[in-house]
Design a protein around this motif. Structure first.
Motif, PDB file in Angstrom:
ATOM      1  N   UNK A 124      33.914  35.141  57.828  1.00  0.00           N
ATOM      2  CA  UNK A 124      33.010  35.071  56.684  1.00  0.00           C
ATOM      3  C   UNK A 124      33.710  35.552  55.426  1.00  0.00           C
ATOM      4  N   UNK A 125      33.596  34.821  54.306  1.00  0.00           N
ATOM      5  CA  UNK A 125      34.095  35.350  53.036  1.00  0.00           C
ATOM      6  C   UNK A 125      33.393  36.670  52.697  1.00  0.00           C
ATOM      7  N   UNK A 126      34.071  37.519  51.955  1.00  0.00           N
ATOM      8  CA  UNK A 126      33.511  38.831  51.615  1.00  0.00           C
ATOM      9  C   UNK A 126      32.137  38.746  50.940  1.00  0.00           C
ATOM     10  N   UNK A 127      31.885  37.796  50.012  1.00  0.00           N
ATOM     11  CA  UNK A 127      30.546  37.726  49.417  1.00  0.00           C
ATOM     12  C   UNK A 127      29.456  37.409  50.444  1.00  0.00           C
ATOM     13  N   UNK A 128      29.792  36.632  51.474  1.00  0.00           N
ATOM     14  CA  UNK A 128      28.814  36.306  52.510  1.00  0.00           C
ATOM     15  C   UNK A 128      28.489  37.547  53.334  1.00  0.00           C
ATOM     16  N   UNK A 129      29.517  38.306  53.690  1.00  0.00           N
ATOM     17  CA  UNK A 129      29.288  39.554  54.427  1.00  0.00           C
ATOM     18  C   UNK A 129      28.454  40.527  53.600  1.00  0.00           C
ATOM     19  N   UNK A 130      28.774  40.653  52.320  1.00  0.00           N
ATOM     20  CA  UNK A 130      28.027  41.569  51.454  1.00  0.00           C
ATOM     21  C   UNK A 130      26.550  41.183  51.381  1.00  0.00           C
ATOM     22  N   UNK A 178      37.852  43.552  47.833  1.00  0.00           N
ATOM     23  CA  UNK A 178      36.775  42.786  47.193  1.00  0.00           C
ATOM     24  C   UNK A 178      35.401  43.226  47.683  1.00  0.00           C
ATOM     25  N   UNK A 179      35.309  43.603  48.945  1.00  0.00           N
ATOM     26  CA  UNK A 179      34.013  43.887  49.554  1.00  0.00           C
ATOM     27  C   UNK A 179      33.333  45.120  48.952  1.00  0.00           C
ATOM     28  N   UNK A 180      34.083  46.163  48.693  1.00  0.00           N
ATOM     29  CA  UNK A 180      33.480  47.420  48.244  1.00  0.00           C
ATOM     30  C   UNK A 180      32.646  47.259  46.981  1.00  0.00           C
ATOM     31  N   UNK A 181      33.179  46.654  45.899  1.00  0.00           N
ATOM     32  CA  UNK A 181      32.328  46.480  44.713  1.00  0.00           C
ATOM     33  C   UNK A 181      31.167  45.514  44.944  1.00  0.00           C
ATOM     34  N   UNK A 182      31.365  44.493  45.774  1.00  0.00           N
ATOM     35  CA  UNK A 182      30.269  43.570  46.065  1.00  0.00           C
ATOM     36  C   UNK A 182      29.108  44.298  46.721  1.00  0.00           C
ATOM     37  N   UNK A 200      28.256  44.811  42.275  1.00  0.00           N
ATOM     38  CA  UNK A 200      29.129  44.568  41.130  1.00  0.00           C
ATOM     39  C   UNK A 200      29.819  43.209  41.234  1.00  0.00           C
ATOM     40  N   UNK A 201      30.431  42.820  40.144  1.00  0.00           N
ATOM     41  CA  UNK A 201      31.138  41.546  40.082  1.00  0.00           C
ATOM     42  C   UNK A 201      32.617  41.746  40.394  1.00  0.00           C
ATOM     43  N   UNK A 202      33.190  40.796  41.133  1.00  0.00           N
ATOM     44  CA  UNK A 202      34.624  40.813  41.414  1.00  0.00           C
ATOM     45  C   UNK A 202      35.194  39.429  41.176  1.00  0.00           C
ATOM     46  N   UNK A 203      36.475  39.385  40.895  1.00  0.00           N
ATOM     47  CA  UNK A 203      37.202  38.110  40.893  1.00  0.00           C
ATOM     48  C   UNK A 203      37.611  37.840  42.334  1.00  0.00           C
ATOM     49  N   UNK A 204      37.009  36.825  42.932  1.00  0.00           N
ATOM     50  CA  UNK A 204      37.216  36.567  44.348  1.00  0.00           C
ATOM     51  C   UNK A 204      37.955  35.242  44.546  1.00  0.00           C
ATOM     52  N   UNK A 205      39.039  35.336  45.290  1.00  0.00           N
ATOM     53  CA  UNK A 205      39.812  34.125  45.567  1.00  0.00           C
ATOM     54  C   UNK A 205      39.397  33.529  46.898  1.00  0.00           C
ATOM     55  N   UNK A 206      39.072  32.253  46.862  1.00  0.00           N
ATOM     56  CA  UNK A 206      38.660  31.539  48.072  1.00  0.00           C
ATOM     57  C   UNK A 206      39.127  30.095  47.972  1.00  0.00           C
ATOM     58  N   UNK A 207      39.814  29.661  49.028  1.00  0.00           N
ATOM     59  CA  UNK A 207      40.369  28.319  49.070  1.00  0.00           C
ATOM     60  C   UNK A 207      41.277  28.034  47.879  1.00  0.00           C
TER      61      UNK A 207
END
Length: 357
Positions: free
Chosen positions: A66-72, A116-120, A124-131
């Motif tokens: 799972x991408x970090x935003x999905x887990x969060x 990335x996960x901790x601020x999510x 909070x907002x993060x710059x998240x790299x995916x694909x």
């Protein structure tokens, strides 16, 4: 010393978690292995709805699937149901990934994921790299009742070796372990955690950093031996799971056990597993994983393997060992008995051990 339960997530068996709460267990860790058990977040939602005190969370979530935003978003949804008693255990996927024929997430990728996960998890907002593309990401409806970031969700990083323990020290509120249940191992664990914290400028207070280790517990009857049929029935699946892990290490990295109880049975165990063709072997390795022992593997549940992986003893012996583990810096033991006798183990440990801790 706290006691928790680790649950092979089974969505129609939440009575087990309810009973654990009634007995006074501190935490219910629901496991996340997608192609073995029920979905962990669906199971957690039911558990959160049916309980009111016991802490509930993943034991452990798989970062690689799972991408970090999905887990969060997933764990924050559970936190909406169980505010202030939700936690996130997370790891690279030693079982979940390998049962799909893939290796777990690398430590470098896991480090990025946790960053990335901790601020999510704080909304909070993060710059998240995916694909291959980086974008600013945040939960855009965080204050509208869909999720709960207001009550902190502690992150417990799964650690086996020095690198993963270092990441626990760098990123976590605590560490989830699966180490031999002996107090002497805890100093090695703390060395890895504190080195990871220090390397990244983090000052870590042991009293504020949570540690929990996975095993199972069997209380011996008067005159009973460690390798009795009853003991094997109550802890054999957990002991055999150590062989599953060892075979994965051999298959993926060429590591061969050279000492200890696994080395003594290694050649025989390999022969059993390798009777399955290579293209399906990743499924065969984890058959019955932590739920039951396959008939052809029963002979590998030896006294030595039980003693190396499980906590077995009289009531007084177990209380003493648990207190030794507490004094060595372990905060909680979570137990994972096999599926069939799980209620019996839950009751025995909950009535004969838990009140004395």
């Amino acid at each position: 010393m706290q006691l928790g339960i680790c649950v092979a997530s089974k969505i129609n068996d939440i009575d087990y978690v309810v009973r654990a709460e009634e007995l006074g267990y501190d935490s219910a860790w629901l496991a996340d292995s997608q192609m073995i058990w029920s979905d962990v977040y669906a199971s957690l939602a039911v558990a959160a709805h049916r309980t009111s005190r016991i802490r509930v969370g993943t034991g452990v979530a798989v970062a690689a699937t799972r991408p970090a935003p999905v887990t969060a978003a997933a764990i924050a949804s559970i936190n909406q149901l169980a505010p202030g008693r939700t936690f996130l255990g997370i790891g690279t996927g030693n079982t979940a990934m390998r049962i799909m024929g893939h290796k777990p997430m690398t430590m470098a990728a896991f480090d990025d994921y946790l960053t990335a996960l901790s601020p999510l998890l704080r909304g909070e907002e993060v710059d998240y790299e995916w694909r291959g593309r980086s974008s600013p990401v945040r939960h855009i409806m965080a204050n509208d009742g869909f999720v709960n970031f207001s009550d902190e969700v502690p992150v417990y990083v799964s650690g086996f070796g020095p690198k993963s323990l270092g990441l626990a020290g760098k990123h976590g509120h605590g560490a989830v372990l699966s180490v031999p249940p002996h107090a002497s191992f805890m100093e090695r664990v703390w060395t890895g955690i504190e080195r990871g914290a220090a390397d990244h400028g983090r000052s870590l207070d042991r009293s504020d950093f949570f540690t929990c280790s996975l095993t199972t517990i069997v209380v011996l009857d008067d005159g009973e031996t460690v390798d009795s049929a009853r003991v094997k029935a109550q802890c054999g699946a957990f002991a055999i799971a150590s062989l599953h892990y060892t075979y994965d290490q051999f298959r993926n990295f060429g590591k061969v056990p050279t000492a200890g109880p696994i080395a003594a049975i290694w050649d025989e165990y390999r022969a059993v597993v390798e009777a399955t063709p290579e293209d399906r072997r990743h499924q065969r390795v984890h058959a019955g994983h932590n739920c039951w022992v396959l008939p052809e593997e029963e002979r590998f549940v030896t006294k030595e393997l039980i003693e190396a992986t499980c906590l077995v003893g009289t009531r007084d012996q177990l209380i003493e060992r648990l207190r030794d583990l507490r004094d060595a810096g372990l905060d909680q033991v979570m137990i994972l008995p096999p599926l069939e006798p799980r209620y019996e183990v839950l009751e025995t440990v909950g009535t004969e051990i838990l009140p004395y801790l």
